[in-house]
Design an enzyme around this catalytic site. Structure first.
Site, PDB file in Angstrom:
ATOM      1  N   CYS A  56       0.843  -1.203   0.000  1.00  6.93           N
ATOM      2  CA  CYS A  56       0.000   0.000   0.000  1.00  6.93           C
ATOM      3  C   CYS A  56       0.873   1.246   0.000  1.00  6.93           C
ATOM      4  CB  CYS A  56      -0.903  -0.001   1.231  1.00  6.93           C
ATOM      5  SG  CYS A  56       0.010   0.205   2.767  1.00  6.93           S
ATOM      6  N   CYS A  59       4.982   1.914   3.947  1.00  8.58           N
ATOM      7  CA  CYS A  59       6.372   2.021   4.433  1.00  8.58           C
ATOM      8  C   CYS A  59       7.073   3.189   3.738  1.00  8.58           C
ATOM      9  CB  CYS A  59       7.119   0.705   4.186  1.00  8.58           C
ATOM     10  SG  CYS A  59       6.428  -0.676   5.107  1.00  8.58           S
ATOM     11  N   CYS A 151       4.049  -7.068   4.805  1.00  5.81           N
ATOM     12  CA  CYS A 151       3.852  -7.773   3.526  1.00  5.81           C
ATOM     13  C   CYS A 151       5.133  -8.469   3.073  1.00  5.81           C
ATOM     14  CB  CYS A 151       3.395  -6.804   2.444  1.00  5.81           C
ATOM     15  SG  CYS A 151       1.924  -5.888   2.882  1.00  5.81           S
ATOM     16  N   CYS A 183       3.650  -3.018  10.521  1.00  8.67           N
ATOM     17  CA  CYS A 183       2.876  -2.483   9.401  1.00  8.67           C
ATOM     18  C   CYS A 183       2.419  -1.070   9.739  1.00  8.67           C
ATOM     19  CB  CYS A 183       1.668  -3.376   9.145  1.00  8.67           C
ATOM     20  SG  CYS A 183       0.567  -2.783   7.843  1.00  8.67           S
ATOM     21  N   HIS A 221       2.891  -7.018  25.169  1.00 15.33           N
ATOM     22  CA  HIS A 221       2.192  -7.216  26.449  1.00 15.33           C
ATOM     23  C   HIS A 221       3.084  -6.943  27.666  1.00 15.33           C
ATOM     24  CE1 HIS A 221      -0.782  -9.161  29.035  1.00 15.33           C
ATOM     25  NE2 HIS A 221       0.088 -10.067  29.421  1.00 15.33           N
ATOM     26  N   CYS A 224       3.269  -3.136  28.286  1.00 15.09           N
ATOM     27  CA  CYS A 224       2.028  -2.367  28.111  1.00 15.09           C
ATOM     28  C   CYS A 224       1.610  -1.746  29.448  1.00 15.09           C
ATOM     29  CB  CYS A 224       0.938  -3.302  27.598  1.00 15.09           C
ATOM     30  SG  CYS A 224      -0.651  -2.482  27.413  1.00 15.09           S
ATOM     31  N   CYS A 248      -7.543  -3.297  30.347  1.00 16.40           N
ATOM     32  CA  CYS A 248      -6.920  -4.129  29.305  1.00 16.40           C
ATOM     33  C   CYS A 248      -7.862  -4.333  28.120  1.00 16.40           C
ATOM     34  CB  CYS A 248      -6.561  -5.479  29.930  1.00 16.40           C
ATOM     35  SG  CYS A 248      -6.041  -6.687  28.722  1.00 16.40           S
ATOM     36  N   CYS A 254      -7.173  -7.587  21.505  1.00 19.70           N
ATOM     37  CA  CYS A 254      -5.732  -7.315  21.595  1.00 19.70           C
ATOM     38  C   CYS A 254      -4.902  -8.598  21.452  1.00 19.70           C
ATOM     39  CB  CYS A 254      -5.404  -6.633  22.920  1.00 19.70           C
ATOM     40  SG  CYS A 254      -3.688  -6.067  22.964  1.00 19.70           S
ATOM     41  N   CYS A 263       6.930  -1.502  20.526  1.00 16.21           N
ATOM     42  CA  CYS A 263       6.015  -0.342  20.375  1.00 16.21           C
ATOM     43  C   CYS A 263       5.713   0.389  21.683  1.00 16.21           C
ATOM     44  CB  CYS A 263       4.708  -0.782  19.721  1.00 16.21           C
ATOM     45  SG  CYS A 263       4.944  -1.696  18.206  1.00 16.21           S
ATOM     46  N   CYS A 275      -0.515   2.186  19.256  1.00 16.48           N
ATOM     47  CA  CYS A 275      -1.888   1.668  19.131  1.00 16.48           C
ATOM     48  C   CYS A 275      -2.627   1.621  20.461  1.00 16.48           C
ATOM     49  CB  CYS A 275      -1.861   0.272  18.508  1.00 16.48           C
ATOM     50  SG  CYS A 275      -0.951   0.211  16.958  1.00 16.48           S
ATOM     51  N   CYS A 282      -3.730  -4.039  20.078  1.00 16.75           N
ATOM     52  CA  CYS A 282      -2.632  -4.453  19.196  1.00 16.75           C
ATOM     53  C   CYS A 282      -3.168  -5.507  18.235  1.00 16.75           C
ATOM     54  CB  CYS A 282      -1.474  -5.022  20.033  1.00 16.75           C
ATOM     55  SG  CYS A 282      -0.210  -5.836  19.033  1.00 16.75           S
ATOM     56  N   CYS A 285       0.531  -6.793  14.191  1.00 16.94           N
ATOM     57  CA  CYS A 285       0.968  -6.543  12.815  1.00 16.94           C
ATOM     58  C   CYS A 285       2.382  -7.048  12.545  1.00 16.94           C
ATOM     59  CB  CYS A 285       0.842  -5.061  12.458  1.00 16.94           C
ATOM     60  SG  CYS A 285       2.118  -4.002  13.174  1.00 16.94           S
TER      61      CYS A 285
HETATM   62  S1  SF4 Z   1      -4.045  -4.218  26.284  1.00 19.66           S
HETATM   63 FE1  SF4 Z   1      -3.146  -5.975  25.177  1.00 19.66          FE
HETATM   64  S2  SF4 Z   1      -0.941  -5.801  25.482  1.00 19.66           S
HETATM   65 FE2  SF4 Z   1      -1.938  -4.462  26.984  1.00 19.66          FE
HETATM   66  S3  SF4 Z   1      -2.145  -5.730  28.818  1.00 19.66           S
HETATM   67 FE3  SF4 Z   1      -4.032  -5.972  27.670  1.00 19.66          FE
HETATM   68  S4  SF4 Z   1      -3.692  -7.792  26.391  1.00 19.66           S
HETATM   69 FE4  SF4 Z   1      -1.696  -7.109  27.114  1.00 19.66          FE
HETATM   70  S1  SF4 Z   2      -0.489  -3.547  15.966  1.00 17.57           S
HETATM   71 FE1  SF4 Z   2       0.796  -4.143  17.751  1.00 17.57          FE
HETATM   72  S2  SF4 Z   2       2.822  -4.623  16.858  1.00 17.57           S
HETATM   73 FE2  SF4 Z   2       1.671  -3.438  15.320  1.00 17.57          FE
HETATM   74  S3  SF4 Z   2       2.240  -1.283  15.661  1.00 17.57           S
HETATM   75 FE3  SF4 Z   2       0.369  -1.656  16.892  1.00 17.57          FE
HETATM   76  S4  SF4 Z   2       1.124  -2.252  18.920  1.00 17.57           S
HETATM   77 FE4  SF4 Z   2       2.851  -2.451  17.498  1.00 17.57          FE
END
Ligand code: SF4
Ligand code: SF4
Length: 322
Positions: A56, A59, A151, A183, A221, A224, A248, A254, A263, A275, A282, A285
């Site tokens: 797309c 990048c 990709c 991505c 995770h 996070c 969460c 997620c 991230c 994200c 999440c 990706c």
């Molecule tokens: S939001 Fe997602 S990464 Fe964050 S604690 Fe919950 S399951 Fe884990």
């Molecule tokens: S989808 Fe998950 S791995 Fe991809 S940029 Fe968001 S937090 Fe990071």
């Protein structure tokens, strides 16, 4: 030397190199002097061929949206992008000649964005030539090959289309492809991988999916900020309930417990956000299977069941607060 370094004293230049290395995650691996030497000797600007297949252009958009100067832009200023279909001025046979001449010269960095169709070559032709052939012939004399984005690393979204997009590694067996699989690609990941190569002339240590451990060595995770809520089973179910706003996002789809990436620490858009902190689960990706096998993206699905089963079995212990 690029304009960023003009007028800097040696002391300020070394300070800048230290900051660059720290931002792209290499400060623990290389001394400031090594980084400085790599950036200084890159005055010759290593040539880069950037190919785009089934993608797309996300990048590429990340690349051209880089603010200047940032640590990533300082490093990427040290390379010479000789061929890039989207941003180069030349077109047609003139553009192809640049690619052919660079291949003959050898020793270039090959960056591939996008996947390669496996169902039928005609899904992706560049200048009438199957993209697969273009990647194979360009990989031949490359010093290092980097797949940017989901990709090129694992097939990504085109992997779930009738073209059945393949990762770059599948069509050049025997060659190492460094996968920067988010991505889109994170520019710190690209700049840091190139800097690592400039310093060592080697690929950085890779995980079993050929991703640099320095960027993909931890689970989303594990870093996070909603993790304590996961541990106490406080799962957001109602976006409109202010009490739940920091809970969460597991039950909103997620995939953080199955996704490797930095991230939550590195964040995106010059460290502004990522994200989960923006309220989106999440999507995983950076992992193989994105996105078809990760569907549904915003609701509970097979991944939620797997994660909950592992949690119930004690395989995702509570994170210790230090
Ligand atoms: S939001 Fe997602 S990464 Fe964050 S604690 Fe919950 S399951 Fe884990
Ligand atoms: S989808 Fe998950 S791995 Fe991809 S940029 Fe968001 S937090 Fe990071």
């Amino acid at each position: 030397m690029g304009k960023v370094f003009d007028g800097l004293s040696r002391r300020d230049f070394l300070k800048l190199c230290g900051g660059v290395a720290a931002t792209v995650g290499l400060a623990d691996l290389f001394s400031v002097e090594k980084v400085a030497a790599a950036l200084e000797s890159a005055g010759k600007k290593p040539p880069v061929i950037w190919l785009e297949g089934q993608d797309c252009a996300g990048c590429t958009i990340s690349l051209i949206s880089l603010e200047d100067p940032t640590p990533a832009s300082i490093i990427l200023d040290k390379i010479s992008i000789r061929y890039h279909e989207t941003i180069m001025a030349a077109s047609g046979s003139m553009a192809e000649k640049v690619r052919e001449d660079t291949i003959k010269e050898g020793g270039y960095v090959l960056i591939v964005e996008g996947s390669i169709p496996s169902a039928d070559d005609r899904y992706c032709l560049v200048g009438g030539k199957p993209f697969k052939e273009i990647v194979q012939e360009t990989a031949r004399n490359a010093a290092v090959i980097i797949g940017v984005g989901a990709c090129s690393a694992f097939g990504g979204i085109p992997g779930g289309t009738p073209s059945k997009g393949l990762p770059v590694s599948k069509i050049i067996p025997g060659k190492t492809v460094i996968n920067l699989s988010t991505c889109p690609v994170h520019m710190d990941h690209l700049a840091g991988t190139i800097l690592y190569y400039l310093v060592t002339k080697k690929a950085p240590p890779l995980d079993k999916l050929n991703r640099p451990v320095m960027y993909f060595g931890t689970l989303v995770h594990d870093n996070c900020r909603r993790r304590a809520h996961f541990d106490e089973e406080r799962f957001l179910t109602d976006w409109n309930d202010p009490k739940q706003q920091d809970w969460c996002l597991l039950q909103k789809g997620c995939k953080g417990p199955e996704t490797y990436g930095d991230c939550p620490i590195r964040r995106w858009n010059n460290g502004i956000n990522f994200c989960i902190d923006a309220g989106a689960p999440c999507q995983g990706c950076s992992e193989p299977g994105f996105y078809v096998k990760h569907s549904p993206l915003y609701a509970m699905g097979p991944a939620t069941d797997r994660i909950m089963a592992r949690k119930a079995a004690g395989l995702i212990p509570k994170k210790e607060i230090v």
